[in-house]
Scaffold this motif. Sequence first.
Motif, PDB file in Angstrom:
ATOM      1  N   LEU A 106       0.908  -1.241   0.076  1.00  0.00           N
ATOM      2  CA  LEU A 106      -0.057   0.037  -0.081  1.00  0.00           C
ATOM      3  C   LEU A 106       0.857   1.286   0.003  1.00  0.00           C
ATOM      4  O   LEU A 106       1.860   1.283   0.744  1.00  0.00           O
ATOM      5  CB  LEU A 106      -0.796   0.007   1.427  1.00  0.00           C
ATOM      6  CG  LEU A 106      -1.987   1.175   1.479  1.00  0.00           C
ATOM      7  CD1 LEU A 106      -3.071   1.125   0.221  1.00  0.00           C
ATOM      8  CD2 LEU A 106      -2.514   1.250   2.617  1.00  0.00           C
ATOM      9  N   LYS A 108       1.270   5.661  -0.662  1.00  0.00           N
ATOM     10  CA  LYS A 108       0.389   6.904  -0.854  1.00  0.00           C
ATOM     11  C   LYS A 108       1.103   8.048  -1.514  1.00  0.00           C
ATOM     12  O   LYS A 108       2.631   8.028  -1.410  1.00  0.00           O
ATOM     13  CB  LYS A 108       0.502   7.490   0.642  1.00  0.00           C
ATOM     14  CG  LYS A 108      -0.244   6.655   1.558  1.00  0.00           C
ATOM     15  CD  LYS A 108      -0.635   7.300   3.003  1.00  0.00           C
ATOM     16  CE  LYS A 108      -1.509   6.521   4.020  1.00  0.00           C
ATOM     17  NZ  LYS A 108      -1.370   7.054   5.301  1.00  0.00           N
ATOM     18  N   LYS A 112      -3.418  10.225  -1.884  1.00  0.00           N
ATOM     19  CA  LYS A 112      -4.258   9.201  -2.545  1.00  0.00           C
ATOM     20  C   LYS A 112      -3.403   7.572  -2.187  1.00  0.00           C
ATOM     21  O   LYS A 112      -2.293   7.757  -2.120  1.00  0.00           O
ATOM     22  CB  LYS A 112      -4.204   9.197  -3.805  1.00  0.00           C
ATOM     23  CG  LYS A 112      -5.019  10.244  -4.651  1.00  0.00           C
ATOM     24  CD  LYS A 112      -5.000  10.289  -5.919  1.00  0.00           C
ATOM     25  CE  LYS A 112      -5.601   8.964  -6.829  1.00  0.00           C
ATOM     26  NZ  LYS A 112      -5.583   9.112  -8.152  1.00  0.00           N
ATOM     27  N   GLU A 113      -4.092   6.802  -1.587  1.00  0.00           N
ATOM     28  CA  GLU A 113      -3.694   5.409  -1.312  1.00  0.00           C
ATOM     29  C   GLU A 113      -4.009   4.602  -2.638  1.00  0.00           C
ATOM     30  O   GLU A 113      -4.865   4.457  -3.105  1.00  0.00           O
ATOM     31  CB  GLU A 113      -4.243   4.763  -0.186  1.00  0.00           C
ATOM     32  CG  GLU A 113      -3.836   5.454   1.138  1.00  0.00           C
ATOM     33  CD  GLU A 113      -4.199   4.910   2.258  1.00  0.00           C
ATOM     34  OE1 GLU A 113      -5.325   4.079   2.110  1.00  0.00           O
ATOM     35  OE2 GLU A 113      -3.721   5.086   3.506  1.00  0.00           O
ATOM     36  N   TYR A 114      -3.054   3.677  -3.033  1.00  0.00           N
ATOM     37  CA  TYR A 114      -3.143   2.638  -3.912  1.00  0.00           C
ATOM     38  C   TYR A 114      -1.905   1.579  -3.652  1.00  0.00           C
ATOM     39  O   TYR A 114      -0.907   1.633  -2.887  1.00  0.00           O
ATOM     40  CB  TYR A 114      -2.798   3.342  -5.318  1.00  0.00           C
ATOM     41  CG  TYR A 114      -1.360   4.042  -5.281  1.00  0.00           C
ATOM     42  CD1 TYR A 114      -0.390   3.108  -5.972  1.00  0.00           C
ATOM     43  CD2 TYR A 114      -1.342   5.267  -4.848  1.00  0.00           C
ATOM     44  CE1 TYR A 114       0.847   3.729  -6.307  1.00  0.00           C
ATOM     45  CE2 TYR A 114       0.406   5.845  -5.221  1.00  0.00           C
ATOM     46  CZ  TYR A 114       1.167   4.913  -5.677  1.00  0.00           C
ATOM     47  OH  TYR A 114       2.345   5.685  -5.804  1.00  0.00           O
ATOM     48  N   MET A 115      -2.266   0.329  -4.399  1.00  0.00           N
ATOM     49  CA  MET A 115      -1.141  -0.727  -4.183  1.00  0.00           C
ATOM     50  C   MET A 115      -0.237  -0.515  -5.452  1.00  0.00           C
ATOM     51  O   MET A 115      -0.774  -0.426  -6.536  1.00  0.00           O
ATOM     52  CB  MET A 115      -1.991  -2.117  -4.434  1.00  0.00           C
ATOM     53  CG  MET A 115      -2.825  -2.149  -3.292  1.00  0.00           C
ATOM     54  SD  MET A 115      -2.165  -2.418  -1.740  1.00  0.00           S
ATOM     55  CE  MET A 115      -1.021  -3.966  -1.803  1.00  0.00           C
ATOM     56  N   GLY A 116       1.055  -0.948  -5.120  1.00  0.00           N
ATOM     57  CA  GLY A 116       2.092  -0.666  -6.062  1.00  0.00           C
ATOM     58  C   GLY A 116       3.332  -1.383  -5.527  1.00  0.00           C
ATOM     59  O   GLY A 116       3.283  -1.690  -4.399  1.00  0.00           O
TER      60      GLY A 116
END
Length: 154
Positions: A106, A108, A112-116
């Motif tokens: 996870l 930021k 914004k939070e996202y998987m990467g």
Amino acid sequence: MVEQGKKAPDFTLPSVNGESVSLSNFIGKNVVLYFYPKDMTPGCTTQACDFRDQYDVFEANNTVIIGVSPDAPERHAKFIAKYDLSFILLSDEEQRAAQLYDVWKLKKNFGKEYMGIERSTFLINAQGELVKEWRKVKVKGHVDEVIEAVKKLQ
């Protein structure tokens, strides 16, 4: 899970020419396995070019470089062509290898939070054992650290 001193988790992913490449194909050689977020972005381009510029040093030390990101093979092909990269890029669109190496995280960015991918590098010896790992890699000076560790394997 990946653990230093243990066998590195094997995986098979597609390369730019469509063939499947497995980590286990490289037993007998040291492997620098690096995970990066995305082709053509500033940090990832700098990192790839740093590895490219030191390719001969790695080759002289019986070491293969393998870059892995979630990008499609077609995008990798453009990245290789644009920057004249001399090493293997593998496509991990389903994050199978990223999850094996615990680099799918996870993140930021601008709230914004996202998987990467968390930029990480793993050094695997010729017997297929993980000997060193770098997590949350900062690009500047990183390739020099990796070369230093590779030279200690000889």
